[in-house]
Write an enzyme that holds these catalytic residues in place. Structure first.
Site: not given
Length: 302
Positions: A15-16, A112, A198, A206
């Site tokens: 993601v980063g 998250n 989200k 998850n």
């Protein structure tokens, strides 16, 4: 010529790295990175990207370091914290971020969970704090980052987390400067509500994919029990959000199923961690709702 925008990504997981890649497409951005396990790859080879949303590309930061003190001399405009959200590492993370923040640095969180901003706000009250949510599924295989699917039209939603000692006008300016770096970045007014939306997806998909050992499409197509579990888990997160005054759309648990059905198969982060034998974000994704509801009950009893 205007001064280059100095942007640091702290944590070059999938993601980063995607966030850094997209910002680095701007000629006026100088991208730096602090890496852990993939330091040698990022330093010597850079990363390549295969993305459903953005296409293909590559990224090689102008500076790559292992530790914060190696880059403490740079006056960064933005420091993007994209590490996994692990409460047990909170104090160490704050210590690592502190040398990177000069007086005018904006701190951006891509992690998250809900209510994740409070420790950062306590530690850094004099800095603009932006909170971002990734709505694009990302994974990393060596030096290649894959982004096969997304659950919203924009990859990153970004909003202001206030309650600090900064001015609202400065916060707004820094938000829109950052969001303006990519058309798939979106500024949002209520980042807390976005995080709960989200969280409903994360809190359902998850644990379900990790428990069944299956990706999203495998569950949807071959496991009625798994699909039922996803819907029930999402509904429970939505109910907790309602207790906290966040109203999500009616029957949002069904929407979570629908939005996932139309995308390519996704391996959520807990399933990715399971496959690698790494520690999962259990406290952040599964435990936070219980903690918040317990806190709410205590307040009611008082």
């Amino acid at each position: 010529m205007s001064k280059p925008l100095e942007l640091l990504v702290f944590g070059t997981g999938a993601v980063g790295s995607v966030f850094g890649w997209r910002t680095a497409q701007n000629a006026n951005v100088k991208l730096s990175a602090i890496c852990r396990s993939n330091y040698e790859i990022v330093k010597n080879r850079g990363l390549t990207f295969r993305s459903n949303m953005w296409g293909t590309g590559s990224m090689r930061p102008v500076r790559v370091a292992r530790h914060s003190n190696e880059l403490s001399h740079v006056k960064f405009d933005y420091v993007v914290c994209a590490t996994k959200n692990k409460p047990q590492e909170e104090h160490a993370l704050m210590r690592s971020l502190e040398p990177l923040l000069s007086k005018d640095t904006t701190l951006v969180l891509i992690q998250n969970g809900v209510e994740i901003e409070h420790p950062f706000r306590r530690a850094f009250p004099n800095h603009t704090l932006l909170s971002s949510i990734c709505f694009a599924s990302c994974s990393m295989q060596g030096s290649t980052v894959l982004q096969p699917a997304n659950i919203r039209p924009h990859g990153f939603h970004v909003g202001i987390h206030g309650n600090g000692n900064t001015s609202a006008s400065k916060d707004e300016e820094r938000l829109h400067t950052l969001v303006g770096l990519d058309p798939k970045f979106k500024a949002v007014d209520n980042i807390a509500a976005e995080r709960w939306a989200k969280m409903a997806w994360n809190g359902a998909w998850n644990p379900a994919t990790a428990l069944f050992g299956l990706e999203t499409q495998d569950i949807l197509q071959h496991s009625p029990a798994g699909t039922s579990l996803v819907r029930q888990l999402a509904k429970e997160v939505i109910q907790v959000a309602q207790v906290y005054g966040v109203e999500l759309p009616p029957n949002y648990e069904d929407e979570i199923i629908r939005m996932t059905e139309v995308e390519a198969s996704i391996a959520p982060s807990m399933l990715q961690d399971l496959r690698r034998g790494q520690r999962m974000e259990v406290e952040t994704i599964c435990g936070k709702c219980k903690q918040l509801i317990d806190e709410k009950k205590q307040k009611i009893n008082i």
